[in-house]
Enzyme design. Sequence first.
Site, PDB file in Angstrom:
ATOM      1  N   TRP A 196      44.256  38.713  43.522  1.00  0.00           N
ATOM      2  CA  TRP A 196      43.595  39.210  42.309  1.00  0.00           C
ATOM      3  C   TRP A 196      42.306  38.453  42.038  1.00  0.00           C
ATOM      4  O   TRP A 196      41.339  39.033  41.517  1.00  0.00           O
ATOM      5  CB  TRP A 196      44.556  39.113  41.120  1.00  0.00           C
ATOM      6  CG  TRP A 196      45.852  39.813  41.369  1.00  0.00           C
ATOM      7  CD1 TRP A 196      47.114  39.261  41.329  1.00  0.00           C
ATOM      8  CD2 TRP A 196      46.041  41.180  41.739  1.00  0.00           C
ATOM      9  NE1 TRP A 196      48.061  40.197  41.637  1.00  0.00           N
ATOM     10  CE2 TRP A 196      47.431  41.397  41.903  1.00  0.00           C
ATOM     11  CE3 TRP A 196      45.176  42.256  41.961  1.00  0.00           C
ATOM     12  CZ2 TRP A 196      47.965  42.633  42.254  1.00  0.00           C
ATOM     13  CZ3 TRP A 196      45.709  43.493  42.322  1.00  0.00           C
ATOM     14  CH2 TRP A 196      47.083  43.677  42.463  1.00  0.00           C
ATOM     15  N   ASP A 197      42.263  37.163  42.363  1.00  0.00           N
ATOM     16  CA  ASP A 197      41.013  36.406  42.245  1.00  0.00           C
ATOM     17  C   ASP A 197      39.924  37.018  43.118  1.00  0.00           C
ATOM     18  O   ASP A 197      38.772  37.186  42.697  1.00  0.00           O
ATOM     19  CB  ASP A 197      41.231  34.951  42.681  1.00  0.00           C
ATOM     20  CG  ASP A 197      41.690  34.056  41.546  1.00  0.00           C
ATOM     21  OD1 ASP A 197      41.273  34.304  40.402  1.00  0.00           O
ATOM     22  OD2 ASP A 197      42.448  33.123  41.804  1.00  0.00           O
ATOM     23  N   LEU A 198      40.275  37.314  44.371  1.00  0.00           N
ATOM     24  CA  LEU A 198      39.289  37.851  45.302  1.00  0.00           C
ATOM     25  C   LEU A 198      38.819  39.234  44.865  1.00  0.00           C
ATOM     26  O   LEU A 198      37.621  39.547  44.922  1.00  0.00           O
ATOM     27  CB  LEU A 198      39.884  37.904  46.710  1.00  0.00           C
ATOM     28  CG  LEU A 198      40.238  36.542  47.315  1.00  0.00           C
ATOM     29  CD1 LEU A 198      41.002  36.719  48.622  1.00  0.00           C
ATOM     30  CD2 LEU A 198      38.981  35.704  47.547  1.00  0.00           C
TER      31      LEU A 198
END
Length: 407
Positions: free
Chosen positions: A165-167
């Site tokens: 989700w960060d990426l």
Amino acid sequence: MGGPLEGLRVVECASFVAGPTAGMTLAQLGASVIRIDPIGGGPDHARWPAANGGTGDSYYWTSLNKGKRSITVDMRSERGRELVLALATAPGDDRGVLVDNVVGRRWMANDVLTARRPDLIHVRVQGYPDGRPAVDYTVNAEVGIPAITGGEEGATPVNHVLPAWDLITGLSVSTAVLAALHQRERTGQGVYSEIALSDVALAGVANLGWLSEAAENGRDRPRHGNHVYGSFGVDFACSDGKRVMVVALTPGQWKALVSVTGTETVFAALEQAFGTDLTDETERYRLRDTIAAVLKPWFLERDSAVVAEELDRARALWGRYQGMADVVTAHRGGEHPLLADLPLRDGPAGITARSPLRWNGERGEPGAAPVLGADTDQVLAEVLGLSDAEIGELHDQQVVGERDPRQ
């Protein structure tokens, strides 16, 4: 670095993964990205993995921030804050673009920034939409991924090591920047876009249909270990102990797998006995354990090299299981043109990546590893027009960080 965004200048004031990923993506497309950190570095500056067993330069920080210019500022001081605001709102057609994950700092609120530059493009990364903190590992737990990950017999949640989700949030930020630039070019208006990590995760599982499925069934999807959900795909051991992942999503892929393993007769009999059609993806999923049991001996009778050769010849869909050390060996042998060595000043060279976007067939350069604060003087002179005397005064007052003596 050259590229389609050459001439664009972006100011980045963000830590950890999402914001820096956005800045790195824009930098590899040619934008000039100025990264602002506190003096001594932010909370991610020394994050593992790091060289020399954790005591040297951070492979993590240097790779996510490659190709950027780094400045360090005391953002607790009034003069330091003024420098940050001036850099973010500097005039110019290809200027006035800010990416940050600063929450709760009134001095850096959007209305404060737009009072100085009304057409500012400001993209802010949040944990939750209300400003509460979150990280990938906490939002991933909340959208239910660990509950459906792992073996069938498992009862406890299984976390995923990849901060997906960060990426995705980082790439969403870079998309927001480009969309805002298009709007500003057409209308002259600025944009304030907020992107919450929790929203990205929630949108992801909703858009894949996983929430709809849970709503219909009234329960979570069962765990299936390494089986592909809703189709046929699972891992097999070869005679040398190595494993491969084999997938048959389409009728063509199923036909290739059956043909190469010589199991046409067995599966024809199975279809007749069960009154089913294994060209149907749902039926392959329903009978996945039986199919795997039929195919298992074929793999166990061959070593991984032979399996690879025969699956490739049949144009089956598969992949080999390997460790990251194997990927490094392949890179050293020249097998991955996407990858590049990243020289560091403290520790052995890291391995980083060029942009996965090939622009007119070219991957471009990955970008050099940054050195914390190394570009402070150059940026202040170039962007704000400060003189050597003015910059010297800022150093004397410790408003900006000293340059690393090892440079």
